[in-house]
Design a protein around this motif. Structure first.
Motif, mmCIF file in Angstrom:
data_model
loop_
_atom_site.group_PDB
_atom_site.id
_atom_site.type_symbol
_atom_site.label_atom_id
_atom_site.label_comp_id
_atom_site.label_asym_id
_atom_site.label_seq_id
_atom_site.Cartn_x
_atom_site.Cartn_y
_atom_site.Cartn_z
ATOM 1 N N ARG A 117 0.843 -1.191 0.000
ATOM 2 C CA ARG A 117 0.000 0.000 0.000
ATOM 3 C C ARG A 117 0.881 1.245 0.000
ATOM 4 N N LEU A 118 0.430 2.286 -0.721
ATOM 5 C CA LEU A 118 1.286 3.431 -0.971
ATOM 6 C C LEU A 118 1.734 4.121 0.320
ATOM 7 N N GLY A 119 0.825 4.278 1.276
ATOM 8 C CA GLY A 119 1.217 4.902 2.541
ATOM 9 C C GLY A 119 2.265 4.092 3.279
ATOM 10 N N GLU A 151 0.498 14.172 -6.793
ATOM 11 C CA GLU A 151 0.677 12.740 -7.020
ATOM 12 C C GLU A 151 -0.678 12.039 -7.110
ATOM 13 N N ALA A 152 -0.800 11.097 -8.039
ATOM 14 C CA ALA A 152 -2.027 10.323 -8.170
ATOM 15 C C ALA A 152 -2.219 9.440 -6.942
ATOM 16 N N GLU A 153 -3.478 9.191 -6.584
ATOM 17 C CA GLU A 153 -3.761 8.385 -5.403
ATOM 18 C C GLU A 153 -3.203 6.976 -5.512
ATOM 19 N N ASP A 154 -3.119 6.460 -6.738
ATOM 20 C CA ASP A 154 -2.591 5.107 -6.920
ATOM 21 C C ASP A 154 -1.083 5.089 -7.159
ATOM 22 N N PHE A 434 11.619 12.821 -0.309
ATOM 23 C CA PHE A 434 10.507 12.847 -1.249
ATOM 24 C C PHE A 434 10.319 11.483 -1.905
ATOM 25 N N ASP A 435 9.062 11.070 -2.032
ATOM 26 C CA ASP A 435 8.749 9.817 -2.717
ATOM 27 C C ASP A 435 8.543 10.126 -4.195
ATOM 28 N N LEU A 436 9.651 10.271 -4.915
ATOM 29 C CA LEU A 436 9.596 10.600 -6.333
ATOM 30 C C LEU A 436 9.696 9.361 -7.222
ATOM 31 N N TYR A 437 9.623 8.170 -6.596
ATOM 32 C CA TYR A 437 9.666 6.915 -7.342
ATOM 33 C C TYR A 437 8.645 5.933 -6.742
ATOM 34 N N PRO A 438 7.349 6.268 -6.749
ATOM 35 C CA PRO A 438 6.359 5.357 -6.159
ATOM 36 C C PRO A 438 6.425 3.956 -6.757
ATOM 37 N N HIS A 439 6.165 2.974 -5.908
ATOM 38 C CA HIS A 439 6.156 1.548 -6.248
ATOM 39 C C HIS A 439 7.564 0.990 -6.462
ATOM 40 N N THR A 440 8.589 1.793 -6.167
ATOM 41 C CA THR A 440 9.967 1.304 -6.150
ATOM 42 C C THR A 440 10.550 1.631 -4.777
ATOM 43 N N HIS A 441 11.745 1.112 -4.497
ATOM 44 C CA HIS A 441 12.370 1.398 -3.208
ATOM 45 C C HIS A 441 13.123 2.724 -3.212
ATOM 46 N N HIS A 442 13.231 3.380 -4.370
ATOM 47 C CA HIS A 442 14.035 4.585 -4.479
ATOM 48 C C HIS A 442 13.342 5.788 -3.857
ATOM 49 N N MET A 443 14.136 6.762 -3.459
ATOM 50 C CA MET A 443 13.631 8.016 -2.905
ATOM 51 C C MET A 443 14.640 9.115 -3.173
ATOM 52 N N GLU A 444 14.222 10.352 -3.028
ATOM 53 C CA GLU A 444 15.084 11.509 -3.247
ATOM 54 C C GLU A 444 15.050 12.357 -1.976
ATOM 55 N N SER A 445 16.136 13.063 -1.687
ATOM 56 C CA SER A 445 16.161 13.873 -0.474
ATOM 57 C C SER A 445 16.898 15.183 -0.706
ATOM 58 N N PHE A 446 16.584 16.151 0.141
ATOM 59 C CA PHE A 446 17.333 17.406 0.190
ATOM 60 C C PHE A 446 17.693 17.672 1.638
ATOM 61 N N ALA A 447 18.961 18.003 1.869
ATOM 62 C CA ALA A 447 19.426 18.319 3.212
ATOM 63 C C ALA A 447 20.170 19.653 3.197
ATOM 64 N N ARG A 448 19.967 20.437 4.255
ATOM 65 C CA ARG A 448 20.783 21.639 4.457
ATOM 66 C C ARG A 448 21.737 21.371 5.610
ATOM 67 N N LEU A 449 23.015 21.556 5.331
ATOM 68 C CA LEU A 449 24.071 21.321 6.321
ATOM 69 C C LEU A 449 24.677 22.657 6.709
#
Length: 454
Positions: A117-119, A151-154, A434-449
């Protein structure tokens, strides 16, 4: 940047050896999630990384890698005996491990979280990110994984770039995970509708090894890139191009990245927050239709570039971030843009035409920083999946910027690099995932250091 280019494949190319011995299917109880799309289980004292599972499930698995001396084995779920309440129907049959097992084959790559499930996908991604931070950076942070705006609900219909293999019958196909075997496909539900509307599944592609498709994030005519097989006559390639309607078509040389026009144009025009970009052929661009605006917004909010400042945009691609940063600092400021790909640098020069405050350098980031002597007020880096590494992090620290923005597509390499900053006294201020790759394990992030306080 993510190291998935504009024509990134929706599945994974083969990278691993075949099993060295046949091990019968076994029943396992699944534990925690692990980075890379796996879940951890144990069999006779050995760690097993299992795909297509969920925590606390009881499943039957088929081993895919069983090197006797390896510290871990790999396996795929072939039957669910006790299902998690977070399990759901898979949206894409060729990537459904259970459906594939019933047909005596493995699932294609590219949608390994489609049974979740997406959540719950996002909750698991947050847990994986947290574990990587704790293990590699000794940092404690539990991020909330954000969906892309709109993002689409599915979680379908987001992918603007995809690449396909061609099977022996001349039809579009995808690679099975970590395998040279391919499976014919007739849809790609993760892709934007324009990819599926081309109907490439119905075309005889004999004489072509690979087909890459790219669609502008905001819509517009797609670009289809053909990678011919060795020895294919140009007339055959031209005939295939003629059969493709509703798209520009070009030939791609995967080694050099050069493209040869067959019909239409060899580039796409993208627009992000009112700024137009030109992306040639297989040049890098974010894959999710909403990713460019999401990430540009995060970068500008995080770094707050000011007029007259001196900035660096490292691993800059075609200038997705360089353009708004150059506009923010204005004629009185300066932006150093560094990118390794010659073709992508050509796009960056076009996209930054008229902005003299931007200095565009093609080459290695460490070499460019080694030659740059001016102070830097802020640094942005968007490295490939391998991350920046100790040397580049050390060079950034030595430049003494007021802040560093780090865009990452891999929590493991980010956590490793973050550890280098933390050891030098820096702190992790902002972290957005950010979940910019739904249905895959990949994700994207932004950090400020932020650097140590004086």
């Amino acid at each position: 940047m993510t190291d998935a280019p504009a024509t990134a494949t929706a599945g994974q190319q083969p990278t691993a050896p075949q099993p060295t011995e046949v091990v019968p299917d076994v029943e396992l109880t699944i534990g925690r999630p692990a980075h890379g799309g796996h879940f951890v289980a144990r069999h006779e004292g050995r760690v097993v990384f299992v795909r297509h599972a969920l925590p606390d499930e009881r499943v039957r698995v088929r081993f895919t890698e069983t090197e006797p001396t390896a510290s871990f084995w790999r396996a795929d779920v072939v039957e669910v005996l006790e299902a998690s309440p977070q399990r759901t129907g898979h949206p894409w049959r060729p990537a459904d491990a259970l459906a594939a097992a019933a047909r005596g084959r493995a699932a294609v790559g590219g949608a390994e979280f489609g049974h979740i499930r997406l959540g719950e996908q996002r909750r698991l991604k947050g847990a994986i990110f947290r574990e990587q931070l704790e293990r590699l950076a000794h940092a404690e942070r539990t991020p909330t994984v954000e969906a892309a705006p709109g993002e689409a609900e599915d979680g379908l219909g987001w992918r603007t770039r995809a690449a396909f293999a061609v099977d022996r019958s001349g039809h579009l196909a995808m690679h099975q995970h970590r395998s040279h075997e391919v499976v014919q496909v007739r849809e790609m539900p993760l892709a934007v509708p324009a990819v599926n509307a081309l109907g490439l599944w119905a075309i005889d592609l004999t004489g072509v090894d690979r087909v890459d498709v790219a669609v502008p994030s905001g819509g517009g005519e797609p670009l289809v890139l053909l990678v011919p097989s060795a020895g294919t006559h140009p007339r055959r390639v031209a005939a295939i191009a003629a059969a493709i309607t509703g798209a520009s078509v070009a030939v791609l040389d995967p080694e050099s990245g050069r493209v040869q026009r067959l019909k239409g144009r060899t580039w796409l025009q993208e627009s992000v927050l009112g700024v137009d970009y030109r992306i040639t052929g297989a040049g890098f661009w974010q894959i999710h239709r909403g990713a460019p605006e999401t990430l540009v917004g995060a970068v500008l909010d995080g770094l707050q570039p000011a007029a007259g400042e001196r900035l660096a945009d490292l691993y800059a691609g075609a200038g997705l971030f360089t353009v708004p940063l150059a506009r923010a600092v204005g004629p009185g400021g300066a932006v150093l843009s560094v990118e390794g790909s010659a073709g992508t640098v050509r796009d960056a020069r076009r996209n930054l035409h008229g902005q003299a405050q931007a200095s565009i350098v093609q080459g290695r980031v460490d070499a460019a920083l080694g030659r740059w002597s001016d102070p830097l007020d802020a640094v942005l880096l968007d490295p490939p999946r391998a991350g920046a590494g100790r040397k580049v992090v050390g060079q950034i620290i030595a430049a003494r910027p007021r802040a560093v923005g780090y865009v990452s597509c891999d929590p493991a390499s980010f956590a490793r690099d973050l550890g280098y900053f933390l050891t030098a006294g820096w702190s992790l201020d902002t972290l957005r995932v950010f979940d910019l790759y739904p249905h895959t394990h990949h994700m994207e992030s932004f950090a400020r250091l932020l650097p140590p306080r004086a």
